[in-house]
Scaffold this motif. Sequence first.
Motif, PDB file in Angstrom:
ATOM      1  N   TYR A   1      47.103  33.695  29.635  1.00 46.03           N
ATOM      2  CA  TYR A   1      46.623  35.027  29.996  1.00 46.03           C
ATOM      3  C   TYR A   1      47.796  35.952  30.324  1.00 46.03           C
ATOM      4  O   TYR A   1      47.805  37.127  29.937  1.00 46.03           O
ATOM      5  N   GLN A   2      48.773  35.432  31.043  1.00 44.63           N
ATOM      6  CA  GLN A   2      49.927  36.262  31.396  1.00 44.63           C
ATOM      7  C   GLN A   2      50.665  36.730  30.141  1.00 44.63           C
ATOM      8  O   GLN A   2      51.105  37.886  30.054  1.00 44.63           O
ATOM      9  N   LYS A   3      50.799  35.838  29.171  1.00 42.91           N
ATOM     10  CA  LYS A   3      51.455  36.214  27.914  1.00 42.91           C
ATOM     11  C   LYS A   3      50.690  37.338  27.203  1.00 42.91           C
ATOM     12  O   LYS A   3      51.291  38.210  26.558  1.00 42.91           O
ATOM     13  N   MET A   4      49.356  37.299  27.335  1.00 37.75           N
ATOM     14  CA  MET A   4      48.526  38.295  26.652  1.00 37.75           C
ATOM     15  C   MET A   4      48.396  39.587  27.449  1.00 37.75           C
ATOM     16  O   MET A   4      47.859  40.576  26.937  1.00 37.75           O
ATOM     17  N   PHE A  24      46.028  35.417  38.155  1.00 39.03           N
ATOM     18  CA  PHE A  24      44.849  34.907  38.862  1.00 39.03           C
ATOM     19  C   PHE A  24      44.509  35.785  40.058  1.00 39.03           C
ATOM     20  O   PHE A  24      45.361  36.079  40.895  1.00 39.03           O
ATOM     21  N   GLY A  25      43.267  36.198  40.107  1.00 40.19           N
ATOM     22  CA  GLY A  25      42.785  36.973  41.246  1.00 40.19           C
ATOM     23  C   GLY A  25      41.285  36.813  41.369  1.00 40.19           C
ATOM     24  O   GLY A  25      40.721  35.804  40.946  1.00 40.19           O
ATOM     25  N   PHE A  26      40.631  37.840  41.917  1.00 43.25           N
ATOM     26  CA  PHE A  26      39.231  37.687  42.283  1.00 43.25           C
ATOM     27  C   PHE A  26      38.357  38.826  41.772  1.00 43.25           C
ATOM     28  O   PHE A  26      38.784  39.976  41.679  1.00 43.25           O
ATOM     29  N   ASN A  27      37.126  38.464  41.451  1.00 42.04           N
ATOM     30  CA  ASN A  27      36.043  39.419  41.289  1.00 42.04           C
ATOM     31  C   ASN A  27      35.330  39.456  42.637  1.00 42.04           C
ATOM     32  O   ASN A  27      34.742  38.461  43.063  1.00 42.04           O
ATOM     33  N   TYR A  28      35.419  40.577  43.322  1.00 40.42           N
ATOM     34  CA  TYR A  28      34.858  40.692  44.664  1.00 40.42           C
ATOM     35  C   TYR A  28      33.346  40.909  44.590  1.00 40.42           C
ATOM     36  O   TYR A  28      32.873  41.861  43.972  1.00 40.42           O
ATOM     37  N   ASP A  29      32.594  40.003  45.200  1.00 41.53           N
ATOM     38  CA  ASP A  29      31.134  40.117  45.263  1.00 41.53           C
ATOM     39  C   ASP A  29      30.697  39.748  46.679  1.00 41.53           C
ATOM     40  O   ASP A  29      30.694  38.566  47.051  1.00 41.53           O
ATOM     41  N   PRO A  30      30.331  40.730  47.493  1.00 44.82           N
ATOM     42  CA  PRO A  30      30.017  40.451  48.906  1.00 44.82           C
ATOM     43  C   PRO A  30      28.760  39.634  49.106  1.00 44.82           C
ATOM     44  O   PRO A  30      28.596  38.981  50.147  1.00 44.82           O
ATOM     45  N   SER A  31      27.858  39.634  48.129  1.00 45.06           N
ATOM     46  CA  SER A  31      26.578  38.955  48.325  1.00 45.06           C
ATOM     47  C   SER A  31      26.735  37.457  48.518  1.00 45.06           C
ATOM     48  O   SER A  31      25.908  36.814  49.173  1.00 45.06           O
ATOM     49  N   HIS A  32      27.799  36.877  47.955  1.00 43.28           N
ATOM     50  CA  HIS A  32      28.006  35.434  48.071  1.00 43.28           C
ATOM     51  C   HIS A  32      28.710  35.053  49.368  1.00 43.28           C
ATOM     52  O   HIS A  32      28.843  33.867  49.674  1.00 43.28           O
ATOM     53  N   LEU A  33      29.174  36.044  50.103  1.00 45.96           N
ATOM     54  CA  LEU A  33      29.912  35.801  51.334  1.00 45.96           C
ATOM     55  C   LEU A  33      29.067  36.086  52.567  1.00 45.96           C
ATOM     56  O   LEU A  33      29.139  35.366  53.566  1.00 45.96           O
TER      57      LEU A  33
END
Length: 330
Positions: free
Chosen positions: A166-169, A202-211
């Motif tokens: 992914y980083q290469k792309m 690498f990071g995150f898709n933030y979705d508060p409903s799961h927290l």
Amino acid sequence: MGRPVTLFTGQWADLPFETMCEKALEFGYDGLELCTWGDHMEIDKADQAYCDARKETLAKYDLQLFAISTHLVGQCVCDRIDERHQSILPDYLWGDGDPEGVRQRAAAEIIKTGKVAKMLGLDTVIGFTGSSIWHMLYSFPAVSQEMIDKGYADFAKRWTPILDEYQKMGVKFALEVHPTEIAFDIATARRALKAVNYHPAFGFNYDPSHLGYQGVDYVKFIYEFSDRIFHVHMKDAYWSEHPMDIGVFGGHTEFGDNRRYWNFRSLGRGKIDFENIIRALNDIKYQGPLSVEWEDSGMNRDAGAVEACDFVRYSDFDPSDVAFDDAMQK
């Protein structure tokens, strides 16, 4: 506010792609976040011509595209594979069902998904990672930290080669922090980042409903991982203030059972504090889309999608560019 409002199509994959575009325009959305199941984005068919045709159809309905999502295949990269996974995978990835073969084919498909994102002109793929240690969540029989360490090492071994590609792309992978994943709260998100040596892809898709229903500080999550929030899902959840028949683990019941301690709700009908979420996103200068992931087992989804779009537009606002008391100064 300049942030576009998009609709994640994962819960609408029973509808053909163009029908989904027609509905999104009718509902009032600025764009879509396309899932990679149903016919919305078919990775095995997605050459440049296919991707160009998808973009042309989106343009026909005046819709933008910021990300594609691969939750189902991503889940299979690290998971303990069983018959549940056959129901979410195409036959060419399931193959003979041998668990290690499924995991390896899933990993190769995730890399191809990054290539498809690039052909679409995108830089973000959203999804799950799976987890070889989710079944060890409750520590009885006793689970040692060495066993947990092995789970994060397995995650790193399987995902680092994907992230390198992914980083290469020039593409990023945004894990939706979620029960059953290698990261499901703040502590495990920290541990996941450390496991892959804070890989830039690498990071995150933030979705508060799961927290929220877990008791996790979902506003703190934004500040804690401000440089790793690559995408945002807007989704609501309700949890009871009183003891219920069915606790936080769900009691082997279906979503929508009103005896449960918690359920997903249409935006604005749950307990998530979107006011402070928007203020936190403003603080970290997040300018990406606000993508509605609509889930409410007790409500018509078309009506819910319309009111969710309206709710997000109302909730979002620009940060101030002046101090409110500046006008009082000489």
